[in-house]
Enzyme design. Structure first.
Site, PDB file in Angstrom:
ATOM      1  N   GLY A 105       0.817  -1.216   0.000  1.00  0.00           N
ATOM      2  CA  GLY A 105       0.000   0.000   0.000  1.00  0.00           C
ATOM      3  C   GLY A 105       0.844   1.256   0.000  1.00  0.00           C
ATOM      4  N   SER A 121      -3.117   1.578   0.702  1.00  0.00           N
ATOM      5  CA  SER A 121      -4.293   1.472  -0.147  1.00  0.00           C
ATOM      6  C   SER A 121      -5.419   0.752   0.578  1.00  0.00           C
ATOM      7  CB  SER A 121      -3.931   0.696  -1.423  1.00  0.00           C
ATOM      8  OG  SER A 121      -5.070   0.387  -2.160  1.00  0.00           O
ATOM      9  N   LYS A 163       2.441  -3.067  10.451  1.00  0.00           N
ATOM     10  CA  LYS A 163       1.577  -1.876  10.465  1.00  0.00           C
ATOM     11  C   LYS A 163       0.202  -2.204  11.016  1.00  0.00           C
ATOM     12  CE  LYS A 163      -0.624  -2.944   6.334  1.00  0.00           C
ATOM     13  NZ  LYS A 163      -2.013  -2.937   5.914  1.00  0.00           N
ATOM     14  N   SER A 166      -9.803   1.416   8.661  1.00  0.00           N
ATOM     15  CA  SER A 166      -8.875   0.406   9.169  1.00  0.00           C
ATOM     16  C   SER A 166      -9.547  -0.534  10.164  1.00  0.00           C
ATOM     17  CB  SER A 166      -7.674   1.090   9.840  1.00  0.00           C
ATOM     18  OG  SER A 166      -6.873   0.143  10.509  1.00  0.00           O
ATOM     19  N   ARG A 167      -9.677  -1.798   9.780  1.00  0.00           N
ATOM     20  CA  ARG A 167     -10.286  -2.791  10.679  1.00  0.00           C
ATOM     21  C   ARG A 167      -9.442  -2.968  11.938  1.00  0.00           C
ATOM     22  NH1 ARG A 167     -10.293  -7.262   6.165  1.00  0.00           N
ATOM     23  NH2 ARG A 167      -8.396  -6.065   5.807  1.00  0.00           N
ATOM     24  N   ASN A 168      -8.129  -2.891  11.779  1.00  0.00           N
ATOM     25  CA  ASN A 168      -7.248  -3.098  12.921  1.00  0.00           C
ATOM     26  C   ASN A 168      -7.351  -1.954  13.921  1.00  0.00           C
ATOM     27  OD1 ASN A 168      -5.639  -5.661  12.259  1.00  0.00           O
ATOM     28  ND2 ASN A 168      -5.541  -4.492  10.360  1.00  0.00           N
TER      29      ASN A 168
END
Length: 199
Positions: free
Chosen positions: A6, A8, A61, A125-127
């Protein structure tokens, strides 16, 4: 073997918002050919030979995005989040240099730092969302059930912790996230210890 890096988010690609991708491959001629296939008016591409570095940074990340989310859930503000991200890129750099030194690698390139920032800050961002729920007091299981999506950083945290037992790189953010997710140390205690280690 080629890999795609990414920053992305798929949601923005689907909306045809300008995004930048890096194709990693030890054969740069093949990387360039693949990059040309992916390029479009809203997708800019470049190439890199650092397949190992791109793959490891892509896992790390997600771990750091969970940390950012936990801190957000604990009501830490933008000032601290920026310090967290600055320390995260330093931690990532230490690990990459230990495991796979590359004199041409620049961790401030978009495929490393850019991917870290978008994953750490974005609402897509799911995280980060997963970490925010943990910071607000959700258990790992309840956060996973409520999200109905996979936060791959949960698994990446354990994976990187195990890998680092062979390298012994100083990785306080990784250790903190691992302790919260797997050792069930309360986020308040673990993040307080982490903040005390930052400068």
């Amino acid at each position: 073997l080629a890999c795609l890096g990414g920053p992305s988010h798929a949601e923005e690609v689907a909306l045809e918002r300008l995004s930048y991708l890096t194709v990693g491959c030890s054969d740069l001629e093949k990387a360039q050919a693949f990059a040309q296939v992916l390029a479009s008016p809203f997708i800019k591409t470049k190439t890199s030979s650092d397949v190992v570095g791109i793959e490891f940074s892509s896992v790390l990340k997600n771990v750091y995005a969970i940390a950012a989310g936990i801190c957000g859930g604990l009501k830490f503000g933008d000032n601290f989040q920026s310090v967290l991200m600055a320390n995260a890129v330093q931690e990532m750099s230490r690990f990459l240099q230990a495991v796979h030194p590359d004199p041409e690698r620049n961790v401030y390139d978009s495929v490393y730092l850019g991917d870290l920032l978008v994953t750490g800050y974005s609402n897509f961002s799911r995280n980060r969302v997963f970490g925010t729920m943990i910071g607000k007091g959700y258990s790992v299981k309840s956060a996973q059930i409520e999200m109905e999506m996979i936060a791959e950083g949960y698994f990446g945290t354990k994976c990187m912790k195990e890998i680092n037992t062979h390298w012994h790189v100083n990785m306080p953010i990784l250790d903190a996230v691992y302790n919260i997710l797997y050792e069930r140390i309360t986020p308040q205690i673990e993040i307080k210890l982490l903040t005390d280690s930052f400068r």
